[in-house]
Scaffold this motif. Sequence first.
Motif, PDB file in Angstrom:
ATOM      1  N   THR A   9       0.799  -1.281  -0.166  1.00  0.00           N
ATOM      2  CA  THR A   9      -0.043  -0.018   0.033  1.00  0.00           C
ATOM      3  C   THR A   9       1.006   1.215  -0.104  1.00  0.00           C
ATOM      4  O   THR A   9       1.965   1.167   0.270  1.00  0.00           O
ATOM      5  N   PHE A  10       0.328   2.383  -0.264  1.00  0.00           N
ATOM      6  CA  PHE A  10       0.992   3.596  -0.331  1.00  0.00           C
ATOM      7  C   PHE A  10      -0.047   4.695  -0.266  1.00  0.00           C
ATOM      8  O   PHE A  10      -1.278   4.606  -0.504  1.00  0.00           O
ATOM      9  N   THR A  11       0.370   5.759   0.203  1.00  0.00           N
ATOM     10  CA  THR A  11      -0.720   6.870   0.317  1.00  0.00           C
ATOM     11  C   THR A  11       0.172   8.312  -0.168  1.00  0.00           C
ATOM     12  O   THR A  11       1.449   8.341  -0.219  1.00  0.00           O
ATOM     13  N   LYS A  12      -0.874   9.298  -0.508  1.00  0.00           N
ATOM     14  CA  LYS A  12      -0.340  10.706  -0.683  1.00  0.00           C
ATOM     15  C   LYS A  12       0.436  11.036   0.488  1.00  0.00           C
ATOM     16  O   LYS A  12       0.412  10.663   1.456  1.00  0.00           O
ATOM     17  N   TYR A  13       1.403  12.075   0.145  1.00  0.00           N
ATOM     18  CA  TYR A  13       2.340  12.795   1.118  1.00  0.00           C
ATOM     19  C   TYR A  13       2.512  14.139   0.770  1.00  0.00           C
ATOM     20  O   TYR A  13       2.219  14.583  -0.146  1.00  0.00           O
ATOM     21  N   GLN A  14       3.049  15.043   1.908  1.00  0.00           N
ATOM     22  CA  GLN A  14       3.124  16.321   1.619  1.00  0.00           C
ATOM     23  C   GLN A  14       4.707  16.603   1.568  1.00  0.00           C
ATOM     24  O   GLN A  14       5.472  15.711   2.279  1.00  0.00           O
ATOM     25  N   LEU A  15       5.188  17.436   0.765  1.00  0.00           N
ATOM     26  CA  LEU A  15       6.402  17.728   0.492  1.00  0.00           C
ATOM     27  C   LEU A  15       6.918  18.651   1.727  1.00  0.00           C
ATOM     28  O   LEU A  15       6.009  19.428   2.071  1.00  0.00           O
ATOM     29  N   ILE A  16       8.117  18.650   2.109  1.00  0.00           N
ATOM     30  CA  ILE A  16       8.728  19.405   3.044  1.00  0.00           C
ATOM     31  C   ILE A  16      10.197  19.914   2.521  1.00  0.00           C
ATOM     32  O   ILE A  16      10.785  19.244   1.745  1.00  0.00           O
ATOM     33  N   GLU A  18      14.355  20.869   3.401  1.00  0.00           N
ATOM     34  CA  GLU A  18      15.253  20.111   4.336  1.00  0.00           C
ATOM     35  C   GLU A  18      15.267  20.561   5.697  1.00  0.00           C
ATOM     36  O   GLU A  18      15.632  19.730   6.413  1.00  0.00           O
ATOM     37  N   ASN A  19      14.845  21.929   5.776  1.00  0.00           N
ATOM     38  CA  ASN A  19      14.674  22.414   7.482  1.00  0.00           C
ATOM     39  C   ASN A  19      13.580  21.963   8.139  1.00  0.00           C
ATOM     40  O   ASN A  19      13.458  22.168   9.231  1.00  0.00           O
ATOM     41  N   GLY A  20      12.573  21.143   7.381  1.00  0.00           N
ATOM     42  CA  GLY A  20      11.342  20.380   7.899  1.00  0.00           C
ATOM     43  C   GLY A  20      10.217  21.193   7.739  1.00  0.00           C
ATOM     44  O   GLY A  20       9.276  20.928   8.250  1.00  0.00           O
ATOM     45  N   LYS A  21      10.246  22.403   7.345  1.00  0.00           N
ATOM     46  CA  LYS A  21       9.332  23.205   6.960  1.00  0.00           C
ATOM     47  C   LYS A  21       8.240  22.788   5.873  1.00  0.00           C
ATOM     48  O   LYS A  21       8.797  22.253   4.733  1.00  0.00           O
ATOM     49  N   LYS A  22       7.027  22.421   6.309  1.00  0.00           N
ATOM     50  CA  LYS A  22       5.981  21.930   5.517  1.00  0.00           C
ATOM     51  C   LYS A  22       5.823  23.015   4.209  1.00  0.00           C
ATOM     52  O   LYS A  22       5.348  24.087   4.487  1.00  0.00           O
TER      53      LYS A  22
END
Length: 45
Positions: A9-16, A18-22
């Motif tokens: 399975t896999f799901t959508k994901y949010q890009l971030i 390198e410093n962790g900011k979404k």
Amino acid sequence: MEENNYEFTFTKYQLIKENGKKLDKYIEVPKTLNYKPVLLKNPIV
């Protein structure tokens, strides 16, 4: 996964950043996926 007999399975994901900011960008994925279309274009990348 075992209960539904899913191979994977896999799901959508949010890009971030390198410093962790979404970022306000999500990678959408299809609800179902078959082997042959994955050979042409991999939506899981």
